[in-house]
Design an enzyme around this catalytic site. Sequence first.
Site, PDB file in Angstrom:
ATOM      1  N   HIS A   3       0.816  -1.204   0.000  1.00  0.00           N
ATOM      2  CA  HIS A   3       0.000   0.000   0.000  1.00  0.00           C
ATOM      3  C   HIS A   3       0.854   1.260   0.000  1.00  0.00           C
ATOM      4  O   HIS A   3       2.029   1.247   0.392  1.00  0.00           O
ATOM      5  CB  HIS A   3      -0.944  -0.019   1.191  1.00  0.00           C
ATOM      6  CG  HIS A   3      -2.020  -1.049   1.063  1.00  0.00           C
ATOM      7  ND1 HIS A   3      -3.052  -1.192   1.977  1.00  0.00           N
ATOM      8  CD2 HIS A   3      -2.238  -2.011   0.125  1.00  0.00           C
ATOM      9  CE1 HIS A   3      -3.847  -2.175   1.594  1.00  0.00           C
ATOM     10  NE2 HIS A   3      -3.370  -2.688   0.484  1.00  0.00           N
ATOM     11  N   GLU A  45       0.868   3.937   1.828  1.00  0.00           N
ATOM     12  CA  GLU A  45       1.375   4.413   3.111  1.00  0.00           C
ATOM     13  C   GLU A  45       2.641   3.657   3.529  1.00  0.00           C
ATOM     14  O   GLU A  45       3.635   4.255   3.960  1.00  0.00           O
ATOM     15  CB  GLU A  45       0.304   4.251   4.204  1.00  0.00           C
ATOM     16  CG  GLU A  45      -1.010   4.957   3.905  1.00  0.00           C
ATOM     17  CD  GLU A  45      -2.031   4.048   3.242  1.00  0.00           C
ATOM     18  OE1 GLU A  45      -3.223   4.146   3.584  1.00  0.00           O
ATOM     19  OE2 GLU A  45      -1.637   3.218   2.388  1.00  0.00           O
ATOM     20  N   CYS A  91      -5.637   0.943   5.824  1.00  0.00           N
ATOM     21  CA  CYS A  91      -6.166  -0.341   6.248  1.00  0.00           C
ATOM     22  C   CYS A  91      -5.541  -0.704   7.608  1.00  0.00           C
ATOM     23  O   CYS A  91      -4.684   0.015   8.126  1.00  0.00           O
ATOM     24  CB  CYS A  91      -5.849  -1.420   5.216  1.00  0.00           C
ATOM     25  SG  CYS A  91      -4.091  -1.857   5.136  1.00  0.00           S
ATOM     26  N   CYS A 110      -1.663  -1.208   7.467  1.00  0.00           N
ATOM     27  CA  CYS A 110      -0.965   0.074   7.353  1.00  0.00           C
ATOM     28  C   CYS A 110      -1.046   0.845   8.665  1.00  0.00           C
ATOM     29  O   CYS A 110      -0.092   1.529   9.057  1.00  0.00           O
ATOM     30  CB  CYS A 110      -1.560   0.909   6.227  1.00  0.00           C
ATOM     31  SG  CYS A 110      -1.170   0.291   4.571  1.00  0.00           S
TER      32      CYS A 110
END
Length: 212
Positions: A115, A117, A144, A147
């Site tokens: 992801h 991040e 999420c 993350c």
Amino acid sequence: MRAEEALAALIKKRFFMLKTKSLKEIIQIPKELKTTGGRPDWDNFFMAAAYFISTRSSCSDRMTGAVIVKDKAIIATGFNGAPRGIKDCLQQGNCIRQNRDKSLGKDYHNCYAAHAEVNALANNAFMGGVSTKGAFLYTTVYPCTDCARQIINAGIVKIFYAEKLPNDNGLADKFFTEAKIDCQKVDKEKVAEVMYRAIEHLILRDEEGKIV
């Protein structure tokens, strides 16, 4: 039509004309979406940057971008995509999640892409960056659970996001609340205005800086 939808439609409709006409002929900013001329505030400015970063995404499902900011300076960026040296979904020509049991939802955990991040945090470490303790995170999509764990451990103190994550179980919310991390949703209309202004700035002047 919402600002971000208008921007997408405008680019899609006019992109094929780039080879034969100038940018100014192709791109015309709708009057109702033009900025007043003032500088954008920091939050919309950094979120617009996150959206521009997301265009480098190699995910065939959803492009996301993230920017880590400390003392009003960008220290790292990231977009969702495969780890270094791994063929991403676009290169492989398929998404491994598409043919799975639909009851699993998006099943983000079993995917080639990391992801945005996490990639931003990894990029900061890879480049020998400064400490992320006390930094702000601007991400196009709410983090999420996976993350969220990394964000908390990295010392991020505030998160700005523009879109929600589908089939989220709410655990990320619980983590952020317990860790006392403030999460703030930004107005996508304001972010789109900043992006429009960047395009307008790009096409208003020639290569010598003269208004054309």
